[in-house]
Write an enzyme that holds these catalytic residues in place. Sequence first.
Site, mmCIF file in Angstrom:
data_model
loop_
_atom_site.group_PDB
_atom_site.id
_atom_site.type_symbol
_atom_site.label_atom_id
_atom_site.label_comp_id
_atom_site.label_asym_id
_atom_site.label_seq_id
_atom_site.Cartn_x
_atom_site.Cartn_y
_atom_site.Cartn_z
ATOM 1 N N HIS A 101 -3.759 2.313 -0.827
ATOM 2 C CA HIS A 101 -3.706 3.738 -0.460
ATOM 3 C C HIS A 101 -2.304 4.210 -0.832
ATOM 4 O O HIS A 101 -1.347 3.423 -0.767
ATOM 5 C CB HIS A 101 -3.826 3.958 1.049
ATOM 6 C CG HIS A 101 -5.079 3.483 1.690
ATOM 7 N ND1 HIS A 101 -5.251 2.195 2.115
ATOM 8 C CD2 HIS A 101 -6.209 4.144 2.026
ATOM 9 C CE1 HIS A 101 -6.442 2.072 2.679
ATOM 10 N NE2 HIS A 101 -7.047 3.238 2.637
ATOM 11 N N ASP A 104 0.263 3.194 1.666
ATOM 12 C CA ASP A 104 0.570 1.756 1.810
ATOM 13 C C ASP A 104 1.791 1.410 0.975
ATOM 14 O O ASP A 104 2.491 0.440 1.256
ATOM 15 C CB ASP A 104 -0.546 0.857 1.258
ATOM 16 C CG ASP A 104 -1.898 1.135 1.851
ATOM 17 O OD1 ASP A 104 -1.955 1.656 2.968
ATOM 18 O OD2 ASP A 104 -2.906 0.817 1.185
HETATM 19 C C1 XLS Z 1 -11.755 1.506 6.588
HETATM 20 C C2 XLS Z 1 -11.949 1.370 5.155
HETATM 21 C C3 XLS Z 1 -10.740 1.673 4.299
HETATM 22 C C4 XLS Z 1 -11.134 1.888 2.855
HETATM 23 C C5 XLS Z 1 -10.089 2.527 2.016
HETATM 24 O O1 XLS Z 1 -12.593 1.149 7.396
HETATM 25 O O2 XLS Z 1 -12.448 0.094 4.906
HETATM 26 O O3 XLS Z 1 -9.770 0.693 4.420
HETATM 27 O O4 XLS Z 1 -11.525 0.693 2.231
HETATM 28 O O5 XLS Z 1 -9.658 3.734 2.544
#
Ligand code: XLS
Length: 440
Positions: A101, A104
């Site tokens: 993200h 991140d």
């Molecule tokens: C949350 C999601 C998230 C997505 C990406 O539950 O898994 O991490 O994979 O935003």
Amino acid sequence: MKEFFPNVPEIKYEGKESKNPFAFHYYNPDQIVLGKPMKEHLPFAMAWWHNLCATGVDIFGSGTADKSFGEKPGTMEHAKAKVDAGFEFMKKLGIKYFCFHDVDLVPECADINDTNKELDEISDYILEKMKGTDIECLWGTANMFSNPRFMNGAGSTNSADVYAFAAAQIKKALDITVKLGGRGYVFWGGREGYETLLNTDVKFEVENIARLMKMAVAYGRSIGFKGDFYIEPKPKEPMKHQYDFDAATSIGFLKQYGLDKDFKLNIEANHATLAGHTFQHDLRVAAINGMLGSVDVNQGDFLLGWDTDEFPYDVYTSTAAMYEILKNGGLTGGLNFDAKNRRPSYTHEDMFLAFILGMDTFALGLLKAAKMIEDGRVDQFIERKYASFHETEVGQKILNNEIDLKGLSDYALKLRAPALPGSGRQEMLEAIVNDILFGQ
Ligand code: XLS
Ligand code: CA
Ligand code: CA
């Protein structure tokens, strides 16, 4: 260059007799399975957020794991240390891909212009780091659920300004994904849903989400993004009801708004089970619609009703998943470990042990699924189950659309009463799977 994990060597395949916890027992990257090396069947990815950012914080307590990597969290020095640590981690495990993200990668600033500058800097740094390695970006995404401005969603928000901020984040995340050569771009609708219909115009919100996705596709294609966009379905959490409930719902949405040519699905195991399906079910629904693109491999806990994001260890499930993926002819995306260590497994060594578990679980799943396909008993059973449609005159007429409702009724009336359909033989098939998993 500083070593971040000096206690952990490069992880090698040692085979199933090995008792070394820092070795693969089943994942043997160059072993040929159904004509292809294991590493090509299993394009593993590291999730930046769990592995390099998450410290084990939960609503009852603060973090247990130290992810500072020697720098002060919230600084660009820390962001760069995470890149260095992440690349050492991926190299030591032989992981080829990463997913991220925007937030991140860098600490989010109060002014989005400053965050964007940081993103330019860190993506230059990552690009430099990628040189001379075979490490690639699997997919990028924008976090449009953590910042308080997204309390009512991003594409589904009631605020036009917040909607514009979502667009700005998507634009930048797409820029970075393209810059890093990402194969995909994910939309996970974290807060695209509602708590109560008493304050929600569902039609308005869903249409606005589609509008935003269309803008993302148009922009992505205009800057040369050739990969797939993905919706990652999830039924709930954080919202009570999320619009991308499961694979079937998301496919319906994509088709309704003409997004199905540019989008595929990123199916996460723990999200499928939260929707009341098996992981295999959602993989199958995506696959038969030509939309199985990428997979988030983790697992939930049937005793807990939430998204626990555990590293997968259940070989029944990984076998079923790899069976679907093999039948799909593989993935255009990869297998992203969207998974985190349990809170008491807080050391850096545990980060490696978790990936070794997950990678071995999917290697075993691949080997067993290949065996299931080579064995053929399950596939043959399914094929024979529908034989009456292929081998009788009436069956052929139905399949060729050569008979109407009255014609079928006339046929049935003449028959008076049909024989019962053949036995489903579920128990026999379950025994065959046990035999393949544990017998040989
Ligand atoms: C949350 C999601 C998230 C997505 C990406 O539950 O898994 O991490 O994979 O935003
Ligand atoms: Ca999850
Ligand atoms: Ca996920």
